[in-house]
Design an enzyme around this catalytic site. Structure first.
Site, short mmCIF file in Angstrom:
data_model
loop_
_atom_site.label_atom_id
_atom_site.label_comp_id
_atom_site.label_asym_id
_atom_site.label_seq_id
_atom_site.Cartn_x
_atom_site.Cartn_y
_atom_site.Cartn_z
N LYS A 35 60.29 -25.25 -53.95
CA LYS A 35 60.66 -25.95 -52.61
C LYS A 35 60.38 -24.69 -52.50
O LYS A 35 61.84 -23.98 -52.57
CB LYS A 35 61.21 -26.66 -51.96
CG LYS A 35 61.63 -27.30 -51.03
CD LYS A 35 62.42 -28.38 -51.18
CE LYS A 35 63.89 -28.15 -50.16
NZ LYS A 35 64.34 -27.78 -49.20
N ASP A 63 59.68 -26.12 -47.79
CA ASP A 63 59.59 -26.91 -46.43
C ASP A 63 60.07 -26.03 -44.95
O ASP A 63 61.61 -25.92 -44.92
CB ASP A 63 61.15 -27.10 -47.73
CG ASP A 63 62.10 -28.52 -46.53
OD1 ASP A 63 61.86 -28.83 -45.73
OD2 ASP A 63 63.15 -28.10 -47.26
N LYS A 65 59.74 -27.55 -41.93
CA LYS A 65 60.04 -28.99 -41.14
C LYS A 65 59.48 -28.69 -39.49
O LYS A 65 60.32 -28.31 -38.76
CB LYS A 65 61.22 -29.06 -41.12
CG LYS A 65 62.14 -29.47 -42.31
CD LYS A 65 63.58 -30.03 -41.82
CE LYS A 65 64.34 -29.87 -43.28
NZ LYS A 65 64.61 -29.01 -44.18
N ASP A 68 56.12 -28.97 -33.15
CA ASP A 68 55.20 -27.98 -32.38
C ASP A 68 54.37 -28.91 -31.60
O ASP A 68 54.82 -30.58 -31.65
CB ASP A 68 54.89 -26.97 -32.30
CG ASP A 68 54.97 -26.24 -30.99
OD1 ASP A 68 54.90 -26.33 -30.30
OD2 ASP A 68 55.40 -25.21 -31.70
N THR A 118 70.09 -35.17 -41.92
CA THR A 118 71.80 -35.75 -42.47
C THR A 118 72.43 -34.98 -41.94
O THR A 118 73.72 -35.62 -42.32
CB THR A 118 71.50 -35.60 -43.93
OG1 THR A 118 71.29 -33.84 -44.47
CG2 THR A 118 70.64 -35.97 -44.58
N ARG A 215 71.98 -26.88 -56.66
CA ARG A 215 73.33 -26.08 -56.72
C ARG A 215 73.39 -27.30 -58.62
O ARG A 215 73.57 -25.88 -59.22
CB ARG A 215 73.94 -26.26 -55.76
CG ARG A 215 74.21 -25.56 -54.93
CD ARG A 215 74.63 -26.14 -53.78
NE ARG A 215 74.20 -26.68 -53.00
CZ ARG A 215 74.63 -27.76 -51.66
NH1 ARG A 215 75.84 -26.85 -51.55
NH2 ARG A 215 73.85 -28.31 -51.23
O1 C5P Z 1 71.34 -29.89 -54.63
P1 C5P Z 1 70.96 -28.50 -53.72
O2 C5P Z 1 72.34 -30.05 -52.09
O3 C5P Z 1 71.48 -27.46 -53.79
O4 C5P Z 1 70.04 -28.79 -52.54
C1 C5P Z 1 69.60 -28.18 -51.14
C2 C5P Z 1 68.44 -28.50 -50.70
O5 C5P Z 1 68.02 -30.11 -50.41
C3 C5P Z 1 67.84 -27.82 -49.92
O6 C5P Z 1 66.79 -27.13 -50.30
C4 C5P Z 1 67.67 -28.83 -48.33
O7 C5P Z 1 67.25 -27.84 -47.71
C5 C5P Z 1 67.48 -29.38 -49.37
N1 C5P Z 1 68.09 -30.61 -47.82
C6 C5P Z 1 69.27 -30.97 -47.88
N2 C5P Z 1 69.60 -32.38 -47.88
C7 C5P Z 1 68.57 -33.35 -46.67
C8 C5P Z 1 67.30 -32.91 -47.04
C9 C5P Z 1 67.03 -31.08 -48.00
O8 C5P Z 1 69.91 -30.91 -48.91
N3 C5P Z 1 69.12 -34.12 -46.17
#
Ligand code: C5P
Length: 238
Positions: A35, A63, A65, A68, A118, A215
């Site tokens: 991603k 990603d 998002k 427009d 979120t 992470r």
């Molecule tokens: O697993 P981790 O928390 O590190 O993942 C972070 C990724 O998940 C980021 O690329 C973020 O954009 C994506 N993400 C998120 N929460 C969302 C939608 C996508 O953390 N609701």
């Protein structure tokens, strides 16, 4: 047949292509999707996608998002298709925009709707002028927006592992659910900001088609081993 690794989306949340390429090389063949988000895309531009596509057979999820006027989103989609992007995110804020996005994807780039960010809560929705019913019951807004994405012909939506069963029962098993906020039992990243978390096993058991795991893999002492542990958990759950 879909394998455990095919469920995993690894976010290349880096500010340089050097770091991103390091993880693409490391995780090539271990995850199903890479991603690319705003941070990397704005820094490095579309060339970063071309380069990553040469390095791996994994699918590419852009990603960005999008949000427009409909015709601009449709044209952005044509650019995404020309880059060979497999999936892209678009905000579920207007039916017309979602329809044009799906149309622009031309059956080649799947559109995933972002129902509600979120970090938005009841107060944010009130401030933005939403009806009381939606502010008091945020899930009803998520469902309403998922319905818009479905009606517009989008491939699916981004949703938490806790919403998947409801979404699948409303819109059918072919409507994709992509789930972030994944935390295996053995992982607790520093200063974690994810709230509605699920384990990889719980998410795929509920019906998630893809899980976004950043992470827990990136910050592991051995990212390849961490990815393999997640694959094992997914295969066991299935
Ligand atoms: O697993 P981790 O928390 O590190 O993942 C972070 C990724 O998940 C980021 O690329 C973020 O954009 C994506 N993400 C998120 N929460 C969302 C939608 C996508 O953390 N609701």
């Amino acid at each position: 047949m879909k394998k455990g690794k095919d469920y995993i989306v690894f976010p290349l949340d880096f500010d340089s292509k050097k770091e991103a390429f390091k993880y693409v090389k490391l995780l090539d063949g271990k995850v199903g999707v890479f991603k690319i988000g705003l941070e990397l895309f704005i820094k490095e531009g579309p060339d970063v996608i071309r380069s990553i596509k040469k390095m791996t057979n994994a699918r590419i999820f852009l990603d960005l998002k999008l949000h427009d006027i409909s015709v601009t989103v449709q044209k952005a989609m044509l650019s995404a298709v020309s880059l060979g992007v497999d999936m892209i995110t678009v905000h579920c804020s207007s039916l017309k925009m979602l329809e044009m996005a799906a149309l622009g994807g031309a059956g080649q780039t799947q559109v995933l709707g972002v129902t509600l960010l979120t970090d938005n809560d009841t107060d944010d929705l009130k401030m933005a002028g939403f009806k009381d019913g939606y502010c008091d019951d945020v899930n009803s807004l998520v469902l309403k927006r998922a319905q818009m994405a479905h009606q517009a012909g989008c491939a699916g939506i981004i949703c938490s592992g806790k919403e998947v069963e409801k979404i699948k029962s409303e819109f059918g098993k072919n409507f994709l659910c992509v789930t972030p906020g994944i935390r295996p039992g053995w992982s607790s990243p520093d200063n974690d900001d994810q709230k509605r978390i699920t384990t990889p096993g719980m998410a795929v058991k509920s019906g998630s088609d893809l899980i976004v795991v950043g992470r827990p893999i990136r910050e592991a002492n051995d990212p390849v081993k961490a990815a393999q542990k997640i694959v094992d958990e997914i295969e066991k759950a299935l």
